[in-house]
Design a protein around this motif. Structure first.
Motif, PDB file in Angstrom:
ATOM      1  N   LYS A   1      -2.109  10.231 -15.635  1.00  0.00           N
ATOM      2  CA  LYS A   1      -2.037  11.538 -15.101  1.00  0.00           C
ATOM      3  C   LYS A   1      -1.107  11.663 -13.559  1.00  0.00           C
ATOM      4  CE  LYS A   1      -4.280  15.816 -13.595  1.00  0.00           C
ATOM      5  NZ  LYS A   1      -5.608  16.540 -13.219  1.00  0.00           N
ATOM      6  N   SER A   2      -0.155  12.389 -13.577  1.00  0.00           N
ATOM      7  CA  SER A   2       0.766  12.404 -12.683  1.00  0.00           C
ATOM      8  C   SER A   2       0.268  12.757 -11.547  1.00  0.00           C
ATOM      9  CB  SER A   2       2.030  13.180 -13.123  1.00  0.00           C
ATOM     10  OG  SER A   2       2.859  13.358 -11.842  1.00  0.00           O
ATOM     11  N   PRO A   3       0.270  12.114 -10.256  1.00  0.00           N
ATOM     12  CA  PRO A   3      -0.045  12.568  -8.908  1.00  0.00           C
ATOM     13  C   PRO A   3       0.678  13.609  -8.329  1.00  0.00           C
ATOM     14  CG  PRO A   3       0.583  10.158  -8.845  1.00  0.00           C
ATOM     15  CD  PRO A   3       0.940  10.607 -10.240  1.00  0.00           C
ATOM     16  N   ILE A   4       1.893  13.498  -8.951  1.00  0.00           N
ATOM     17  CA  ILE A   4       2.723  14.724  -8.446  1.00  0.00           C
ATOM     18  C   ILE A   4       3.221  15.843  -9.336  1.00  0.00           C
ATOM     19  CG2 ILE A   4       3.963  12.890  -6.915  1.00  0.00           C
ATOM     20  CD1 ILE A   4       6.183  12.994  -9.076  1.00  0.00           C
ATOM     21  N   GLY A   5       2.230  16.119 -10.181  1.00  0.00           N
ATOM     22  CA  GLY A   5       2.455  16.924 -11.250  1.00  0.00           C
ATOM     23  C   GLY A   5       3.670  16.584 -12.061  1.00  0.00           C
TER      24      GLY A   5
ATOM     25  N   ARG B   1       0.899  -1.444   0.079  1.00  0.00           N
ATOM     26  CA  ARG B   1      -0.206   0.071   0.072  1.00  0.00           C
ATOM     27  C   ARG B   1       0.990   1.257  -0.003  1.00  0.00           C
ATOM     28  NH1 ARG B   1      -3.508  -2.499   4.902  1.00  0.00           N
ATOM     29  NH2 ARG B   1      -4.876  -4.197   3.765  1.00  0.00           N
ATOM     30  N   ILE B   2       1.838   1.185  -0.744  1.00  0.00           N
ATOM     31  CA  ILE B   2       2.652   2.445  -1.198  1.00  0.00           C
ATOM     32  C   ILE B   2       1.828   3.653  -1.829  1.00  0.00           C
ATOM     33  CG2 ILE B   2       4.639   3.426  -2.085  1.00  0.00           C
ATOM     34  CD1 ILE B   2       6.170   0.867  -1.811  1.00  0.00           C
ATOM     35  N   PRO B   3       1.661   4.710  -1.187  1.00  0.00           N
ATOM     36  CA  PRO B   3       0.835   5.574  -1.965  1.00  0.00           C
ATOM     37  C   PRO B   3       1.316   6.020  -3.096  1.00  0.00           C
ATOM     38  CG  PRO B   3       1.377   6.382   0.329  1.00  0.00           C
ATOM     39  CD  PRO B   3       2.184   5.171   0.395  1.00  0.00           C
ATOM     40  N   ASP B   4       0.524   6.412  -4.328  1.00  0.00           N
ATOM     41  CA  ASP B   4       0.808   6.682  -5.672  1.00  0.00           C
ATOM     42  C   ASP B   4       1.910   7.712  -5.735  1.00  0.00           C
ATOM     43  OD1 ASP B   4      -0.681   4.637  -6.714  1.00  0.00           O
ATOM     44  OD2 ASP B   4      -2.209   6.080  -7.714  1.00  0.00           O
ATOM     45  N   LYS B   5       1.576   8.934  -4.849  1.00  0.00           N
ATOM     46  CA  LYS B   5       2.566   9.902  -4.953  1.00  0.00           C
ATOM     47  C   LYS B   5       3.945   9.497  -4.519  1.00  0.00           C
ATOM     48  CE  LYS B   5      -0.311  14.017  -3.837  1.00  0.00           C
ATOM     49  NZ  LYS B   5      -0.428  15.285  -2.947  1.00  0.00           N
ATOM     50  N   ARG B   6       4.062   8.536  -3.585  1.00  0.00           N
ATOM     51  CA  ARG B   6       5.534   8.064  -2.937  1.00  0.00           C
ATOM     52  C   ARG B   6       6.099   7.325  -4.328  1.00  0.00           C
ATOM     53  NH1 ARG B   6       5.260   5.631   2.652  1.00  0.00           N
ATOM     54  NH2 ARG B   6       4.457   7.691   2.959  1.00  0.00           N
ATOM     55  N   LEU B   7       5.297   6.346  -4.929  1.00  0.00           N
ATOM     56  CA  LEU B   7       5.610   5.406  -5.820  1.00  0.00           C
ATOM     57  C   LEU B   7       6.136   6.164  -7.181  1.00  0.00           C
ATOM     58  CD1 LEU B   7       6.052   2.664  -6.860  1.00  0.00           C
ATOM     59  CD2 LEU B   7       3.617   2.586  -7.692  1.00  0.00           C
ATOM     60  N   TRP B   8       5.663   7.426  -7.447  1.00  0.00           N
ATOM     61  CA  TRP B   8       5.857   8.104  -8.643  1.00  0.00           C
ATOM     62  C   TRP B   8       7.155   8.738  -8.519  1.00  0.00           C
ATOM     63  CZ3 TRP B   8       3.551   9.921 -13.195  1.00  0.00           C
ATOM     64  CH2 TRP B   8       2.470   9.317 -13.693  1.00  0.00           C
TER      65      TRP B   8
END
Length: 695
Positions: free
Chosen positions: A607-611, A576-583
């Motif tokens: 779409k990039s969760p971190i921009g 359950r690593i958050p998307d932002k952290r994985l990106w």
């Protein structure tokens, strides 16, 4: 005129003497002195008599009696002698009575007949027995010299620091010497002995024959010898009736006198005339006394100092007089009154007919906070007298915990010692008591004692963390401290276990402990760590490489760097690593690999969760402006200016800032304008600002 000279007697042609009684002795002797061993201490000190010393005509069942008197004959002590036959008595410089037995044992008694200690003069003396002995005094202390039945000498120059020396053998000595004495020359103890007409000087290395200068001829034997108190002068009595007097080094003759008496004297000693530097020799026979001498002493030795005088008063328990002398001489308190009071207190604790409470109260009332007085020393004396409770009461007055604790431990009052050590705040002292308690108590009692002392428990835990991990675990179990037990097993899983199975088992124990502690977060995290360890082992088996002991993020990064993107994504989903952290992880890993094509595909996967500003920043960090520009165009409006400035497009950044009419962005772009190249852009920004102000 006759009445003034009637009691004067002529002494030679030009001198007269008289004899009168200064005072009478207070003793009531049951036997004559000739039937006793006698020892008189110097400086008017005590006199010791050992009555009936193993005379054959006495009944075997009659025990000898040791009596001690003052110089005026006042009784100080009397005791039955219950040890072996005594050969010689003598007083030390500290006014301790040394009793030399036939077997070489030396028993030491105090002024009041109290037994102090004993020591042996060695196995050789024990085997050959003691024929004769001398107690002598040097600048180092008091010594004992022994003549054994094998006609060999053994001595110690200082009984306070016993070091035995066996003196060299005298050639041809088949019987006891006619006379002998101990000398001290050049800071070394010697033995001077007479064998017929010959004199021998023994030191630690050799036996040397010596000859007195100017000795009258015809001497076939020396019958008596005496050395002065300072060891500077020597007197010899010969079988021709001559008394030779000279230096103890036997290098200079002072005088020689023919007394016309050839019988050996009972005693021969040196003395000094009152208020004179002259020395004389007093020779005593059965019914005759003779004074001979003309030996000027150039140096006056003042051995009886104020401190020695005070010590002697203390030994006689004349405490008030000693204190008055201290006050009159204005001695420093530590050297004077305080020291006397401390001796008084040590005597007071020996009064067993007085209760502990009364003795402790009396001592405290008298001493108070007198500087230089140690209550712990007084308490130690009380303990030595068998008064443990009194010692504890006295320690209550001792302000220094460091002095209280060692004696409490010695008295086996360890729990009280621990309380005192904790009160002191001295952690080293607390540790000392804890280690003592650990060896003294069984494990359960030790832990129970710690539970009642939180500070001690905390310190002992710190000690166990570094020295005794298993004991630390037992402590946590004793206290049902499941939280700390869990942490202990977490550390143990990495510090002690090398096999993956053992580590997982330790982690499982930790998780169980956390659940008991109702710490579900720690328990879940521990279970996740167990899953990660198993997965890392599987990855190593299937993919090779090093995965064990990597963090979850580093495991994902390692998979991406190895080109195992799907596995990395699956791992992220499993944990359950958050998307932002994985990106962020994937962006950083692909940029480190400089796999720009894969990075572009990844950016377009959804779409990039971190921009997209991080893409621009990472590419510029890798010095790839070309790739960075691809992502600058995709950055949202709120971060567009910053992205364009990162790729160096100042002009377009200015247009966007003017379009946004954002003063902060305009100032940011203006700060990046440098030189003539960006002059037009800077003017454009200034015009836009001016136009905005007009509106």
């Amino acid at each position: 005129m006759d009445c003034y000279t009637a009691n004067w007697n002529p002494l030679g042609d030009s001198a007269f003497y008289r004899k009168y009684e200064l005072y009478s002795m207070d003793w009531d002797l049951k036997e004559e002195l000739r039937d006793c061993l006698v020892a008189a201490a110097p400086y008017g000190g005590p006199i010791a008599l050992l009555r009936n010393p193993w005379r054959k005509e006495k009944a075997a069942s009659m025990r000898p009696v040791l009596d001690i008197y003052s110089a005026s004959g006042m009784p100080l002590a009397s005791l039955l002698w219950k040890s072996g036959p005594v050969v010689s008595l003598g007083w030390s410089a500290e006014e301790e009575l040394l009793c030399v037995q036939e077997d070489g044992a030396v028993l030491v008694y105090g002024l009041h007949g109290d037994f102090r200690r004993h020591f042996s003069m060695g196995n050789e003396v024990l085997q050959n027995r003691v024929l004769d002995a001398r107690i002598f005094h040097t600048e180092f202390g008091s010594g004992v010299a022994i003549l054994t039945g094998a006609h060999r000498f053994t001595l110690s120059a200082n009984v306070g620091d016993l070091k035995l020396r066996r003196m060299p053998e005298v050639p041809g000595l088949q019987s006891a010497p006619s006379c002998w004495t101990a000398l001290c020359q050049d800071r070394v103890a010697h033995i001077l002995l007479a064998v017929g007409p010959d004199l021998y000087l023994l030191d630690h290395a050799a036996c040397s024959a010596v000859t007195p200068p100017g000795l009258a001829p015809g001497v076939s034997s020396f019958l008596q010898m005496a050395v002065s108190f300072t060891y500077r002068h020597l007197a010899l009595f010969t079988d021709t009736g001559y008394i030779w007097m000279g230096t103890a080094s036997l290098k200079e003759k002072l005088c020689e006198f023919n007394c016309n008496i050839r019988a050996p004297p009972k005693q021969m000693v040196w003395c000094s005339r009152p208020r004179s530097k002259e020395r004389a020799v007093v020779v005593a026979w059965e019914r005759r006394l003779m004074v001979v001498g003309d030996a000027p002493e150039s140096i006056q030795y003042k051995q009886l100092t104020i401190q020695v005088l005070l010590d002697r008063l203390v030994l006689r328990r004349l405490y008030p007089l000693a204190i008055q002398i201290c006050e009159y001489l204005r001695l420093p308190e530590v050297q004077g009154v305080s020291r006397i009071l401390a001796h008084w207190a040590c005597y007071k604790v020996q009064q067993k007919d007085v209760s502990d409470e009364d003795v402790a109260r009396a001592i405290n009332q008298k001493l108070g906070d007198t500087p230089g007085v140690s209550y712990s020393d007084i308490a130690a004396r009380a303990y030595g007298c068998g008064r443990t409770e009194l010692a504890i009461k006295l320690l209550e007055y001792e302000p220094r915990s460091g002095e209280q604790v060692p004696l409490l431990l010695k008295m086996k009052r360890s729990k009280l010692a621990l309380s005192k050590a904790i009160e002191s705040g001295d952690t080293d002292l607390v540790f000392t008591v804890l280690l003592h308690l650990k060896n003294e108590l069984n494990r359960g009692d030790f832990f129970m004692t710690l539970r009642n002392q939180p500070m001690a428990l905390s310190l002992y835990r710190q000690f166990c963390k570094h020295q005794e991990l298993e004991t630390l675990k037992d402590l946590y179990n004793q206290d049902d401290n499941h939280q700390e037990l869990g942490s202990f097993h977490i550390r143990a899983s990495y510090a002690a276990e090398e096999r993956i199975e053992g580590r997982v088992a330790a982690l499982q124990t930790a998780a169980d402990a956390f659940y008991k502690a109702k710490n579900e977060f720690a328990a879940k995290a521990t279970e996740d760590q167990m899953r990660l360890l198993r997965l890392q082992r599987r990855l190593e088996d299937e993919l090779g490489g090093q995965f064990l002991d990597l963090s979850l993020h580093d495991t994902v990064t390692t998979l991406i760097l190895g080109g195992h993107n799907k596995r990395a994504e699956q791992l992220a989903r499993d944990f359950r690593i958050p998307d932002k952290r994985l990106w962020w992880l994937k962006l950083t890993a692909l940029a480190d690999l400089e796999d720009w094509e894969e990075l572009e595909k990844f950016s377009k996967s959804k779409k990039s969760p971190i921009g997209y500003l991080p893409f621009v920043e990472i590419c510029m960090k890798q010095h790839n402006k070309y790739e960075a520009k691809k992502y600058a165009s995709r950055v949202g409006p709120e971060q567009k200016v910053k992205a364009l400035l990162l790729v160096g497009d100042v002009a377009q950044a200015a247009d966007v800032a003017i379009e946004h009419r954002n003063e902060a962005e305009l100032s940011l772009v203006l700060s990046h304008c440098t030189g003539a190249t960006d002059g037009a852009t800077a003017d454009k920004i200034q015009r836009a600002r001016a136009q905005a102000q007009k509106k």
